[in-house]
Scaffold this motif. Structure first.
Motif, PDB file in Angstrom:
ATOM      1  N   ASP A  83     -60.085 -25.409  46.448  1.00 47.67           N
ATOM      2  CA  ASP A  83     -60.045 -24.190  45.619  1.00 47.67           C
ATOM      3  C   ASP A  83     -58.630 -23.647  45.466  1.00 47.67           C
ATOM      4  OD1 ASP A  83     -62.774 -24.240  45.178  1.00 47.67           O
ATOM      5  OD2 ASP A  83     -63.218 -22.995  46.917  1.00 47.67           O
ATOM      6  N   ASP A  84     -57.698 -24.556  45.186  1.00 43.98           N
ATOM      7  CA  ASP A  84     -56.288 -24.184  44.966  1.00 43.98           C
ATOM      8  C   ASP A  84     -55.652 -23.519  46.176  1.00 43.98           C
ATOM      9  OD1 ASP A  84     -56.094 -25.240  42.407  1.00 43.98           O
ATOM     10  OD2 ASP A  84     -56.913 -23.428  41.493  1.00 43.98           O
ATOM     11  N   LYS A  85     -56.155 -23.836  47.358  1.00 50.13           N
ATOM     12  CA  LYS A  85     -55.536 -23.390  48.599  1.00 50.13           C
ATOM     13  C   LYS A  85     -55.250 -24.604  49.469  1.00 50.13           C
ATOM     14  CE  LYS A  85     -57.503 -18.731  48.794  1.00 50.13           C
ATOM     15  NZ  LYS A  85     -58.189 -17.727  49.662  1.00 50.13           N
ATOM     16  N   ILE A  86     -54.203 -24.496  50.292  1.00 44.60           N
ATOM     17  CA  ILE A  86     -53.784 -25.629  51.114  1.00 44.60           C
ATOM     18  C   ILE A  86     -54.177 -25.418  52.569  1.00 44.60           C
ATOM     19  CG2 ILE A  86     -51.484 -24.727  51.709  1.00 44.60           C
ATOM     20  CD1 ILE A  86     -50.434 -27.620  51.140  1.00 44.60           C
ATOM     21  N   LEU A  87     -54.539 -26.512  53.225  1.00 48.02           N
ATOM     22  CA  LEU A  87     -54.963 -26.452  54.619  1.00 48.02           C
ATOM     23  C   LEU A  87     -53.757 -26.419  55.549  1.00 48.02           C
ATOM     24  CD1 LEU A  87     -57.414 -26.750  56.667  1.00 48.02           C
ATOM     25  CD2 LEU A  87     -56.733 -29.155  56.789  1.00 48.02           C
ATOM     26  N   LEU A  88     -53.745 -25.459  56.480  1.00 49.20           N
ATOM     27  CA  LEU A  88     -52.731 -25.389  57.524  1.00 49.20           C
ATOM     28  C   LEU A  88     -53.420 -25.367  58.881  1.00 49.20           C
ATOM     29  CD1 LEU A  88     -50.257 -22.699  56.091  1.00 49.20           C
ATOM     30  CD2 LEU A  88     -50.108 -25.197  55.882  1.00 49.20           C
ATOM     31  N   VAL A  89     -52.722 -25.869  59.875  1.00 53.18           N
ATOM     32  CA  VAL A  89     -53.256 -25.841  61.245  1.00 53.18           C
ATOM     33  C   VAL A  89     -52.466 -24.828  62.057  1.00 53.18           C
ATOM     34  CG1 VAL A  89     -54.142 -28.188  61.201  1.00 53.18           C
ATOM     35  CG2 VAL A  89     -51.774 -27.799  61.912  1.00 53.18           C
ATOM     36  N   HIS A  90     -53.142 -24.144  62.951  1.00 51.55           N
ATOM     37  CA  HIS A  90     -52.545 -23.103  63.781  1.00 51.55           C
ATOM     38  C   HIS A  90     -52.041 -23.727  65.072  1.00 51.55           C
ATOM     39  CE1 HIS A  90     -52.896 -18.991  65.948  1.00 51.55           C
ATOM     40  NE2 HIS A  90     -51.809 -19.000  65.185  1.00 51.55           N
ATOM     41  N   GLU A  91     -50.721 -23.716  65.249  1.00 50.08           N
ATOM     42  CA  GLU A  91     -50.116 -24.304  66.444  1.00 50.08           C
ATOM     43  C   GLU A  91     -50.378 -23.414  67.660  1.00 50.08           C
ATOM     44  OE1 GLU A  91     -48.297 -27.152  66.326  1.00 50.08           O
ATOM     45  OE2 GLU A  91     -48.035 -27.419  64.163  1.00 50.08           O
ATOM     46  N   THR A  92     -50.258 -23.996  68.843  1.00 51.96           N
ATOM     47  CA  THR A  92     -50.498 -23.239  70.068  1.00 51.96           C
ATOM     48  C   THR A  92     -49.453 -22.151  70.289  1.00 51.96           C
ATOM     49  OG1 THR A  92     -49.320 -24.954  71.319  1.00 51.96           O
ATOM     50  CG2 THR A  92     -51.714 -25.126  71.219  1.00 51.96           C
ATOM     51  N   ASN A  93     -48.300 -22.239  69.591  1.00 45.95           N
ATOM     52  CA  ASN A  93     -47.271 -21.195  69.734  1.00 45.95           C
ATOM     53  C   ASN A  93     -47.462 -20.050  68.745  1.00 45.95           C
ATOM     54  OD1 ASN A  93     -46.451 -22.254  67.292  1.00 45.95           O
ATOM     55  ND2 ASN A  93     -44.410 -22.843  67.967  1.00 45.95           N
ATOM     56  N   GLY A  94     -48.549 -20.095  67.958  1.00 50.97           N
ATOM     57  CA  GLY A  94     -48.857 -18.999  67.044  1.00 50.97           C
ATOM     58  C   GLY A  94     -48.420 -19.193  65.610  1.00 50.97           C
ATOM     59  N   THR A  95     -47.683 -20.258  65.314  1.00 46.70           N
ATOM     60  CA  THR A  95     -47.249 -20.520  63.946  1.00 46.70           C
ATOM     61  C   THR A  95     -48.168 -21.541  63.282  1.00 46.70           C
ATOM     62  OG1 THR A  95     -45.714 -22.250  64.690  1.00 46.70           O
ATOM     63  CG2 THR A  95     -44.843 -20.003  64.507  1.00 46.70           C
ATOM     64  N   TRP A  96     -47.960 -21.738  61.978  1.00 42.97           N
ATOM     65  CA  TRP A  96     -48.818 -22.625  61.189  1.00 42.97           C
ATOM     66  C   TRP A  96     -47.991 -23.737  60.552  1.00 42.97           C
ATOM     67  CZ3 TRP A  96     -54.188 -21.592  60.377  1.00 42.97           C
ATOM     68  CH2 TRP A  96     -54.646 -20.370  60.912  1.00 42.97           C
ATOM     69  N   SER A  97     -48.630 -24.882  60.331  1.00 39.20           N
ATOM     70  CA  SER A  97     -47.935 -25.999  59.692  1.00 39.20           C
ATOM     71  C   SER A  97     -48.930 -26.915  58.998  1.00 39.20           C
ATOM     72  CB  SER A  97     -47.133 -26.809  60.722  1.00 39.20           C
ATOM     73  OG  SER A  97     -48.003 -27.523  61.578  1.00 39.20           O
ATOM     74  N   LEU A  98     -48.407 -27.796  58.167  1.00 43.27           N
ATOM     75  CA  LEU A  98     -49.228 -28.866  57.624  1.00 43.27           C
ATOM     76  C   LEU A  98     -49.586 -29.810  58.767  1.00 43.27           C
ATOM     77  CD1 LEU A  98     -47.197 -29.786  54.402  1.00 43.27           C
ATOM     78  CD2 LEU A  98     -49.377 -28.559  54.485  1.00 43.27           C
ATOM     79  N   PRO A  99     -50.824 -30.319  58.814  1.00 45.38           N
ATOM     80  CA  PRO A  99     -51.164 -31.262  59.884  1.00 45.38           C
ATOM     81  C   PRO A  99     -50.309 -32.517  59.786  1.00 45.38           C
ATOM     82  CG  PRO A  99     -52.898 -31.189  58.205  1.00 45.38           C
ATOM     83  CD  PRO A  99     -51.951 -30.079  57.898  1.00 45.38           C
ATOM     84  N   GLY A 100     -49.860 -33.000  60.942  1.00 44.05           N
ATOM     85  CA  GLY A 100     -49.036 -34.201  60.936  1.00 44.05           C
ATOM     86  C   GLY A 100     -48.294 -34.388  62.238  1.00 44.05           C
ATOM     87  N   GLY A 101     -47.451 -35.427  62.275  1.00 47.22           N
ATOM     88  CA  GLY A 101     -46.684 -35.695  63.480  1.00 47.22           C
ATOM     89  C   GLY A 101     -45.981 -37.026  63.406  1.00 47.22           C
ATOM     90  N   TRP A 102     -45.395 -37.437  64.540  1.00 45.27           N
ATOM     91  CA  TRP A 102     -44.640 -38.682  64.602  1.00 45.27           C
ATOM     92  C   TRP A 102     -45.533 -39.870  64.286  1.00 45.27           C
ATOM     93  CZ3 TRP A 102     -40.099 -37.088  64.227  1.00 45.27           C
ATOM     94  CH2 TRP A 102     -39.512 -36.153  65.071  1.00 45.27           C
ATOM     95  N   VAL A 103     -44.950 -40.858  63.610  1.00 48.27           N
ATOM     96  CA  VAL A 103     -45.669 -42.099  63.325  1.00 48.27           C
ATOM     97  C   VAL A 103     -45.705 -42.939  64.599  1.00 48.27           C
ATOM     98  CG1 VAL A 103     -45.709 -44.211  61.962  1.00 48.27           C
ATOM     99  CG2 VAL A 103     -44.993 -42.062  60.900  1.00 48.27           C
ATOM    100  N   ASP A 104     -46.895 -43.248  65.056  1.00 49.02           N
ATOM    101  CA  ASP A 104     -47.068 -44.019  66.283  1.00 49.02           C
ATOM    102  C   ASP A 104     -46.912 -45.515  66.031  1.00 49.02           C
ATOM    103  OD1 ASP A 104     -47.613 -41.725  67.713  1.00 49.02           O
ATOM    104  OD2 ASP A 104     -49.790 -41.902  67.505  1.00 49.02           O
TER     105      ASP A 104
END
Length: 209
Positions: A83-104
């Protein structure tokens, strides 16, 4: 390693010394050359320690602990819309980001993006379209002592739901004009705006530095 400074010329020098030394140590055989390049690596660590406030031992552990020819690390970030909104994840430090991380190891850009979404947001997605490949230090603050290539990927949900995990506490969808406090070192407002543009444009041209 996060490094806060308005003038990062010293960081560029330290990174270049580290690159030269690590690459040389991967190939040189002469014992005298090895000793010299080890010293150059130590000098790069001492520069970082002096300007960052970290101990030399801490810097060596973070910055001088790899062998072989030095290459950038890879980081994938998923752009998921509803619905024209983007998904963000809530980090344990209280900030938000796009889900992701280092390539394993053993993962591709596609499989790593999908894996990270599953781990951080509980969702099963298919990675469908490449948005951008960026040099992290040109787009995110504070600068890191090593180079990172950030890869942004448009994804589509095929199932799943959020479950508690050790990295994130919740997920939510946000419009571009209602973004929460972001983990700027991972995701900036400009990067999220770029993802919105790509989502709305079927003829999007991949951006790269």
């Amino acid at each position: 390693m996060n490094l806060n400074s308005n003038n990062t010329q010293w960081l560029d020098w330290a990174k270049e010394l580290q690159f030269i030394a690590q690459s040389a140590l991967a190939y040189c055989k002469d014992s005298f050359d090895i000793e010299r390049f080890q010293r150059i690596r130590e000098i790069s660590a001492e520069i970082l320690s002096t300007y960052s406030g970290l101990s030399v031992e801490k810097v060596k552990g973070l910055f001088c602990n790899e062998n072989g020819f030095q290459t950038p690390k890879l980081d994938t970030r998923a752009a998921i819309f509803d619905d024209d909104k983007i998904l963000l994840v809530h980090e344990t430090n209280g900030t938000w980001s796009l889900p992701g991380g280092w390539v394993d190891a053993l993962e591709t850009i596609k499989s790593n993006t999908q894996k990270e979404v599953k781990e951080e947001a509980g969702l099963e997605v298919t990675a469908s379209r490449l948005i951008a490949v960026q040099d992290r230090n040109k787009h995110n603050d504070p600068p890191y002592a090593y180079n990172v290539c950030k890869v942004f990927v448009l994804c589509e949900i095929i199932g799943g739901e959020f479950t508690a995990n050790i990295e994130t506490t919740e997920t939510a969808y946000f419009a571009l004009d209602e973004l929460p406090v972001l983990a700027e070192e991972k995701t900036s407002k400009e990067q999220i705006a770029m993802c919105f543009e790509a989502y709305k444009n079927p003829d999007w041209q991949v951006k790269f530095d």
